[in-house]
Design an enzyme around this catalytic site. Structure first.
Site, mmCIF file in Angstrom:
data_model
loop_
_atom_site.group_PDB
_atom_site.id
_atom_site.type_symbol
_atom_site.label_atom_id
_atom_site.label_comp_id
_atom_site.label_asym_id
_atom_site.label_seq_id
_atom_site.Cartn_x
_atom_site.Cartn_y
_atom_site.Cartn_z
ATOM 1 N N THR A 1 -65.515 6.415 -54.936
ATOM 2 C CA THR A 1 -65.867 7.677 -55.620
ATOM 3 C C THR A 1 -66.790 7.436 -56.817
ATOM 4 O O THR A 1 -67.836 8.069 -56.946
ATOM 5 C CB THR A 1 -64.568 8.386 -56.085
ATOM 6 N N ILE A 2 -66.405 6.533 -57.699
ATOM 7 C CA ILE A 2 -67.204 6.278 -58.901
ATOM 8 C C ILE A 2 -68.372 5.343 -58.570
ATOM 9 O O ILE A 2 -69.516 5.598 -58.952
ATOM 10 C CB ILE A 2 -66.326 5.662 -60.025
ATOM 11 N N HIS B 1 -60.487 18.867 -63.406
ATOM 12 C CA HIS B 1 -59.412 18.981 -64.384
ATOM 13 C C HIS B 1 -59.730 20.164 -65.310
ATOM 14 O O HIS B 1 -60.892 20.559 -65.456
ATOM 15 C CB HIS B 1 -59.337 17.755 -65.299
ATOM 16 N N HIS C 1 -52.998 10.046 -72.282
ATOM 17 C CA HIS C 1 -54.365 10.336 -72.749
ATOM 18 C C HIS C 1 -54.515 10.220 -74.263
ATOM 19 O O HIS C 1 -55.573 9.829 -74.757
ATOM 20 C CB HIS C 1 -54.786 11.732 -72.269
ATOM 21 N N ALA C 2 -53.436 10.582 -75.002
ATOM 22 C CA ALA C 2 -53.518 10.500 -76.464
ATOM 23 C C ALA C 2 -53.795 9.050 -76.882
ATOM 24 O O ALA C 2 -54.697 8.776 -77.685
ATOM 25 C CB ALA C 2 -52.223 11.002 -77.094
ATOM 26 N N GLY D 1 -59.360 3.108 -65.199
ATOM 27 C CA GLY D 1 -58.113 2.715 -64.536
ATOM 28 C C GLY D 1 -57.612 1.352 -64.983
ATOM 29 O O GLY D 1 -56.471 0.976 -64.702
ATOM 30 N N GLN E 1 -64.019 15.321 -62.443
ATOM 31 C CA GLN E 1 -63.503 13.948 -62.537
ATOM 32 C C GLN E 1 -64.359 12.927 -61.791
ATOM 33 O O GLN E 1 -64.466 11.772 -62.203
ATOM 34 C CB GLN E 1 -62.055 13.886 -62.024
ATOM 35 N N CYS F 1 -61.846 9.723 -66.803
ATOM 36 C CA CYS F 1 -62.500 11.039 -66.750
ATOM 37 C C CYS F 1 -61.903 12.009 -67.770
ATOM 38 O O CYS F 1 -62.635 12.666 -68.516
ATOM 39 C CB CYS F 1 -62.404 11.618 -65.343
HETATM 40 P P1 NAD Z 1 -61.968 4.608 -54.988
HETATM 41 O O1 NAD Z 1 -60.714 4.191 -54.303
HETATM 42 O O2 NAD Z 1 -62.634 5.874 -54.575
HETATM 43 O O3 NAD Z 1 -63.046 3.446 -54.886
HETATM 44 C C1 NAD Z 1 -62.721 2.115 -55.115
HETATM 45 C C2 NAD Z 1 -63.584 1.234 -54.228
HETATM 46 O O4 NAD Z 1 -63.257 -0.122 -54.457
HETATM 47 C C3 NAD Z 1 -63.400 1.494 -52.736
HETATM 48 O O5 NAD Z 1 -64.675 1.545 -52.158
HETATM 49 C C4 NAD Z 1 -62.627 0.284 -52.238
HETATM 50 O O6 NAD Z 1 -63.004 -0.033 -50.917
HETATM 51 C C5 NAD Z 1 -63.118 -0.780 -53.191
HETATM 52 N N1 NAD Z 1 -62.186 -1.882 -53.349
HETATM 53 C C6 NAD Z 1 -60.825 -1.887 -53.216
HETATM 54 N N2 NAD Z 1 -60.334 -3.112 -53.440
HETATM 55 C C7 NAD Z 1 -61.401 -3.908 -53.701
HETATM 56 C C8 NAD Z 1 -61.544 -5.286 -53.984
HETATM 57 N N3 NAD Z 1 -60.493 -6.078 -54.077
HETATM 58 N N4 NAD Z 1 -62.797 -5.755 -54.182
HETATM 59 C C9 NAD Z 1 -63.890 -4.964 -54.128
HETATM 60 N N5 NAD Z 1 -63.805 -3.650 -53.848
HETATM 61 C C10 NAD Z 1 -62.575 -3.130 -53.639
HETATM 62 O O7 NAD Z 1 -61.600 4.626 -56.540
HETATM 63 P P2 NAD Z 1 -62.344 5.435 -57.683
HETATM 64 O O8 NAD Z 1 -61.746 6.778 -57.763
HETATM 65 O O9 NAD Z 1 -63.807 5.291 -57.554
HETATM 66 O O10 NAD Z 1 -61.820 4.653 -58.974
HETATM 67 C C11 NAD Z 1 -62.427 3.469 -59.443
HETATM 68 C C12 NAD Z 1 -62.126 3.305 -60.905
HETATM 69 O O11 NAD Z 1 -62.693 4.414 -61.622
HETATM 70 C C13 NAD Z 1 -60.635 3.284 -61.270
HETATM 71 O O12 NAD Z 1 -60.460 2.451 -62.391
HETATM 72 C C14 NAD Z 1 -60.369 4.720 -61.646
HETATM 73 O O13 NAD Z 1 -59.245 4.862 -62.497
HETATM 74 C C15 NAD Z 1 -61.661 5.082 -62.359
HETATM 75 N N6 NAD Z 1 -61.984 6.508 -62.404
HETATM 76 C C16 NAD Z 1 -61.780 7.308 -61.324
HETATM 77 C C17 NAD Z 1 -62.083 8.656 -61.409
HETATM 78 C C18 NAD Z 1 -61.852 9.591 -60.265
HETATM 79 O O14 NAD Z 1 -61.631 10.768 -60.512
HETATM 80 N N7 NAD Z 1 -61.880 9.166 -59.046
HETATM 81 C C19 NAD Z 1 -62.637 9.167 -62.581
HETATM 82 C C20 NAD Z 1 -62.887 8.311 -63.657
HETATM 83 C C21 NAD Z 1 -62.546 6.970 -63.554
#
Ligand code: NAD
Length: 337
Positions: A11-12, A219, A193-194, A109, A300, A139
């Site tokens: 996603t990110i 959110h 979050h705080a 995360g 997000q 986010c």
């Molecule tokens: P996601 O699950 O959508 O994407 C994670 C990616 O990492 C996937 O493509 C997965 O295949 C890959 N992956 C998994 N294990 C791996 C490994 N060992 N080595 C390499 N790649 C691997 O997750 P996301 O939502 O993009 O979240 C990623 C980070 O961003 C987290 O720390 C999350 O907390 C943070 N985040 C997420 C959001 C959100 O709303 N989705 C918003 C802000 C921050």
């Protein structure tokens, strides 16, 4: 050119990869995937070199997904790695980045101690300059910090109380819920979050409550801020309208909530219908002397994208990148419509 690798094309990661392609001082040297999923196929279709764990190369090739090499080779090609792997995985990669002498940007995360600083561009861009490891806050925390640092600049912050209504899952996460409940998150409040805000605004008096809702879109935060000096509603509105990465949803647009906000971003032709900006409802703004109440929405999946681009430049020593990032990503200020 800054050579950037994206580890974790989810996603990110996919959004940061696209944003890197929009910067004329950055080169995307590749992205990584651990599973040969549709997202790996999309990376190939976009022409992004795809790196996978050594032991999985055959599995990808068997599915017809062309692999550029193993993940370690990707890290070696980069000046800096954006780690967008799931929470708790990035810290495990840190040792590898460190052995190779590479800089890295981590996501919210990960625990704050994964990096030299927690980063929110409107609050502490300068602290990120030349730092080897930077963590872009989550986010929700990015949304909170953008608004709080903006109000801090206007009138100082005395005390903050926030209620966070979190989306239950991202749109692609079919296995996550809740689907028919509003759940406290966590059962024993306050929410985390705080404490996360305090990784950036260290001495702030802040309490946050969080509830998870059965929605995937955005959110929503309800914020009460006591400021150090009295302000007027006009001052608050003017300040929000003049701050980049914040947009005001005008009353005249008659937008009631998150579904209509994202309908607007799709109508505007935003990539994926993303909204990088915090969207403050004009009709929610109430100001009485030094007490401000307002409600805003946070997309997000995309809000942290500009912060990741800024964090890359900050880590590489650029004095300020916010305007350049905003221009390259077409970020709005003022009103949503
Ligand atoms: P996601 O699950 O959508 O994407 C994670 C990616 O990492 C996937 O493509 C997965 O295949 C890959 N992956 C998994 N294990 C791996 C490994 N060992 N080595 C390499 N790649 C691997 O997750 P996301 O939502 O993009 O979240 C990623 C980070 O961003 C987290 O720390 C999350 O907390 C943070 N985040 C997420 C959001 C959100 O709303 N989705 C918003 C802000 C921050």
């Amino acid at each position: 050119m800054i050579k950037v690798a994206v580890n974790g094309y989810g996603t990110i990661g996919k959004r940061v990869a696209d944003a890197i392609k929009q910067q004329n001082d950055m080169e995307l040297v590749g992205v990584s995937k651990t599973r040969p999923s549709y997202e790996a196929m999309i990376a190939i279709r976009k022409g992004y070199p795809l790196f996978v764990p050594h032991q999985s190369e055959d599995e990808f090739e068997k599915r017809g997904i062309k692999v550029a090499g193993d993940i370690n080779a990707l890290f070696e090609k980069a000046d800096i790695i954006v780690d967008a792997t799931p929470g708790g995985i990035g810290v495990k990669y840190k040792e590898q980045y460190s052995k190779l002498g590479k800089k890295a940007i981590f996501q919210g995360g990960e625990k704050a101690n994964v990096a030299d600083i927690s980063f929110s561009a409107l609050c502490n861009y300068d602290e990120g300059i030349d730092k080897k490891y930077i963590r872009v806050v989550s986010c929700n925390t990015t949304g909170l910090l953008r608004v709080l640092c903006t109000i801090n600049g206007l009138a100082g912050l005395e005390r903050v109380r926030a209620t966070i209504v979190r989306r239950g899952a991202d749109p692609k996460e079919t296995g996550k819920g809740p689907i028919n409940s509003l759940d406290l998150d966590p059962v024993t409040q306050p929410s985390h979050h705080a404490a996360d805000v305090k990784t950036v605004l260290k001495d702030l008096d802040i309490y946050t409550t969080a509830i998870i809702a059965p929605t995937t879109l955005m959110h929503m935060h309800s914020l009460e801020v006591r400021t150090k000096r009295d302000v007027t509603k006009e001052e608050v509105l003017d300040t929000l309208r003049n701050t980049s990465r914040i947009v005001v949803i005008p009353l005249t647009a008659e937008i009631e909530g998150t579904a209509e906000i994202l309908e607007v971003t799709r109508d505007l032709g935003r990539i994926r219908g993303d909204l990088y900006e915090v969207a403050v409802f004009e009709g929610s703004i109430d100001v009485r002397q030094n007490l401000i109440n307002l409600v805003y929405a946070v997309h997000q999946e995309s809000i942290v994208v500009p912060e990741n681009i800024d964090a890359i430049r900050a880590s590489m020593g650029y004095k300020d990148s916010k305007e350049l990032t905003d221009r390259n990503l077409g970020i709005m200020r003022g009103e949503l419509l």
